[in-house]
Write a protein that holds these residues in place. Structure first.
Motif, PDB file in Angstrom:
ATOM      1  N   GLY A   1      28.258  55.278  38.293  1.00  0.00           N
ATOM      2  CA  GLY A   1      27.204  55.718  37.645  1.00  0.00           C
ATOM      3  C   GLY A   1      26.741  54.706  36.516  1.00  0.00           C
ATOM      4  O   GLY A   1      25.695  54.685  35.931  1.00  0.00           O
ATOM      5  N   ASP A   2      27.831  53.924  35.969  1.00  0.00           N
ATOM      6  CA  ASP A   2      27.677  53.001  35.056  1.00  0.00           C
ATOM      7  C   ASP A   2      26.674  51.870  35.616  1.00  0.00           C
ATOM      8  O   ASP A   2      26.814  51.440  36.724  1.00  0.00           O
ATOM      9  CB  ASP A   2      28.794  52.725  34.230  1.00  0.00           C
ATOM     10  CG  ASP A   2      29.987  53.273  33.653  1.00  0.00           C
ATOM     11  OD1 ASP A   2      29.214  54.276  33.182  1.00  0.00           O
ATOM     12  OD2 ASP A   2      30.769  52.668  33.094  1.00  0.00           O
ATOM     13  N   GLN A   3      26.013  51.253  34.579  1.00  0.00           N
ATOM     14  CA  GLN A   3      24.986  50.160  35.274  1.00  0.00           C
ATOM     15  C   GLN A   3      25.632  48.882  34.782  1.00  0.00           C
ATOM     16  O   GLN A   3      26.395  48.517  33.829  1.00  0.00           O
ATOM     17  CB  GLN A   3      23.639  50.326  34.479  1.00  0.00           C
ATOM     18  CG  GLN A   3      22.871  51.257  35.230  1.00  0.00           C
ATOM     19  CD  GLN A   3      21.258  51.089  34.555  1.00  0.00           C
ATOM     20  OE1 GLN A   3      20.972  50.609  33.695  1.00  0.00           O
ATOM     21  NE2 GLN A   3      20.572  51.740  35.392  1.00  0.00           N
ATOM     22  N   LEU A   4      25.272  47.906  35.635  1.00  0.00           N
ATOM     23  CA  LEU A   4      25.648  46.671  35.327  1.00  0.00           C
ATOM     24  C   LEU A   4      24.573  45.999  34.487  1.00  0.00           C
ATOM     25  O   LEU A   4      23.569  46.586  34.301  1.00  0.00           O
ATOM     26  CB  LEU A   4      25.521  45.710  36.908  1.00  0.00           C
ATOM     27  CG  LEU A   4      26.582  45.970  37.775  1.00  0.00           C
ATOM     28  CD1 LEU A   4      26.502  44.839  39.025  1.00  0.00           C
ATOM     29  CD2 LEU A   4      28.137  45.443  37.222  1.00  0.00           C
ATOM     30  N   PRO A   5      24.984  45.087  33.829  1.00  0.00           N
ATOM     31  CA  PRO A   5      23.932  44.332  32.810  1.00  0.00           C
ATOM     32  C   PRO A   5      22.751  43.937  33.857  1.00  0.00           C
ATOM     33  O   PRO A   5      22.825  43.661  35.044  1.00  0.00           O
ATOM     34  CB  PRO A   5      24.706  43.090  32.243  1.00  0.00           C
ATOM     35  CG  PRO A   5      26.230  43.650  32.432  1.00  0.00           C
ATOM     36  CD  PRO A   5      26.162  44.221  33.822  1.00  0.00           C
ATOM     37  N   THR A   6      21.522  43.765  32.995  1.00  0.00           N
ATOM     38  CA  THR A   6      20.393  43.437  33.887  1.00  0.00           C
ATOM     39  C   THR A   6      20.743  41.944  34.455  1.00  0.00           C
ATOM     40  O   THR A   6      21.332  41.262  33.945  1.00  0.00           O
ATOM     41  CB  THR A   6      19.273  43.364  32.646  1.00  0.00           C
ATOM     42  OG1 THR A   6      19.563  42.334  31.649  1.00  0.00           O
ATOM     43  CG2 THR A   6      19.026  44.652  32.268  1.00  0.00           C
ATOM     44  N   GLU A   7      19.627  41.629  35.405  1.00  0.00           N
ATOM     45  CA  GLU A   7      19.622  40.372  35.948  1.00  0.00           C
ATOM     46  C   GLU A   7      19.537  39.506  34.927  1.00  0.00           C
ATOM     47  O   GLU A   7      20.382  38.309  34.694  1.00  0.00           O
ATOM     48  CB  GLU A   7      18.616  40.412  36.935  1.00  0.00           C
ATOM     49  CG  GLU A   7      18.518  38.926  37.832  1.00  0.00           C
ATOM     50  CD  GLU A   7      17.274  38.927  38.612  1.00  0.00           C
ATOM     51  OE1 GLU A   7      16.291  38.375  38.454  1.00  0.00           O
ATOM     52  OE2 GLU A   7      17.409  39.667  39.536  1.00  0.00           O
ATOM     53  N   ARG A   8      18.760  39.396  33.877  1.00  0.00           N
ATOM     54  CA  ARG A   8      18.579  38.555  32.949  1.00  0.00           C
ATOM     55  C   ARG A   8      19.672  38.237  32.141  1.00  0.00           C
ATOM     56  O   ARG A   8      20.247  37.001  31.732  1.00  0.00           O
ATOM     57  CB  ARG A   8      17.561  38.766  32.002  1.00  0.00           C
ATOM     58  CG  ARG A   8      17.224  37.665  31.010  1.00  0.00           C
ATOM     59  CD  ARG A   8      16.211  38.098  30.145  1.00  0.00           C
ATOM     60  NE  ARG A   8      14.821  37.656  30.951  1.00  0.00           N
ATOM     61  CZ  ARG A   8      13.645  38.124  30.647  1.00  0.00           C
ATOM     62  NH1 ARG A   8      13.366  38.780  29.690  1.00  0.00           N
ATOM     63  NH2 ARG A   8      12.707  37.878  31.488  1.00  0.00           N
TER      64      ARG A   8
ATOM     65  N   ARG B   1      36.060  48.570  31.880  1.00  0.00           N
ATOM     66  CA  ARG B   1      36.526  49.885  32.525  1.00  0.00           C
ATOM     67  C   ARG B   1      35.294  51.001  32.988  1.00  0.00           C
ATOM     68  O   ARG B   1      35.422  51.929  32.857  1.00  0.00           O
ATOM     69  CB  ARG B   1      37.473  50.792  31.620  1.00  0.00           C
ATOM     70  CG  ARG B   1      38.845  49.930  30.994  1.00  0.00           C
ATOM     71  CD  ARG B   1      39.391  50.384  30.204  1.00  0.00           C
ATOM     72  NE  ARG B   1      40.504  49.657  30.007  1.00  0.00           N
ATOM     73  CZ  ARG B   1      41.482  49.951  29.020  1.00  0.00           C
ATOM     74  NH1 ARG B   1      41.513  51.137  28.481  1.00  0.00           N
ATOM     75  NH2 ARG B   1      42.593  48.995  28.678  1.00  0.00           N
ATOM     76  N   SER B   2      34.502  50.070  33.680  1.00  0.00           N
ATOM     77  CA  SER B   2      33.400  50.841  34.268  1.00  0.00           C
ATOM     78  C   SER B   2      33.714  51.885  35.279  1.00  0.00           C
ATOM     79  O   SER B   2      34.673  51.796  35.785  1.00  0.00           O
ATOM     80  CB  SER B   2      32.489  49.777  34.868  1.00  0.00           C
ATOM     81  OG  SER B   2      32.005  48.755  34.039  1.00  0.00           O
ATOM     82  N   GLU B   3      32.827  53.012  35.207  1.00  0.00           N
ATOM     83  CA  GLU B   3      33.133  54.007  36.089  1.00  0.00           C
ATOM     84  C   GLU B   3      31.710  54.237  36.956  1.00  0.00           C
ATOM     85  O   GLU B   3      30.738  53.604  36.716  1.00  0.00           O
ATOM     86  CB  GLU B   3      33.167  55.514  35.138  1.00  0.00           C
ATOM     87  CG  GLU B   3      34.488  55.263  34.228  1.00  0.00           C
ATOM     88  CD  GLU B   3      34.778  56.797  33.420  1.00  0.00           C
ATOM     89  OE1 GLU B   3      33.889  57.517  33.650  1.00  0.00           O
ATOM     90  OE2 GLU B   3      35.704  56.731  32.710  1.00  0.00           O
TER      91      GLU B   3
END
Length: 94
Positions: A47-54, A43-45
């Motif tokens: 401004g939320d960040q995606l997990p890091t590339e790693r 339920r991302s909104e």
């Protein structure tokens, strides 16, 4: 002398129709679907960040280049904004 175990030679011939190379588009589509499902399930909104590339790479069990390619396509689609060393933020829908 015993030969080391290997697949049967006839399975490795190019004429075998059961073995097909993996298409890059299929892999990219699968990664994109996984990221989309993650965004929805969390339920991302905006401004939320995606997990890091790693974390994405390890979680999806894909190579960094495949992962990076898909994430880079999110920016022109208006889904995310990529900022160097800061992460990838979700953008508000247009």
């Amino acid at each position: 002398m015993k030969r080391p175990f290997c697949a049967e030679p006839d399975l490795l011939t190019p004429s075998n129709k059961n073995i097909r190379p993996i298409k890059t588009e299929d892999r990219s589509d699968a990664i994109l679907q996984s990221i989309t499902k993650f965004i929805v399930s969390e339920r991302s909104e905006p401004g939320d960040q995606l997990p890091t590339e790693r974390k994405l790479t390890n979680g999806l069990k894909v190579g960094r280049s495949s992962n990076r390619e898909v994430v880079c396509h999110l920016q022109p689609l208006g889904i995310a904004e990529i900022r160097r060393r800061s992460g990838t933020d979700l953008k508000p829908p247009l």
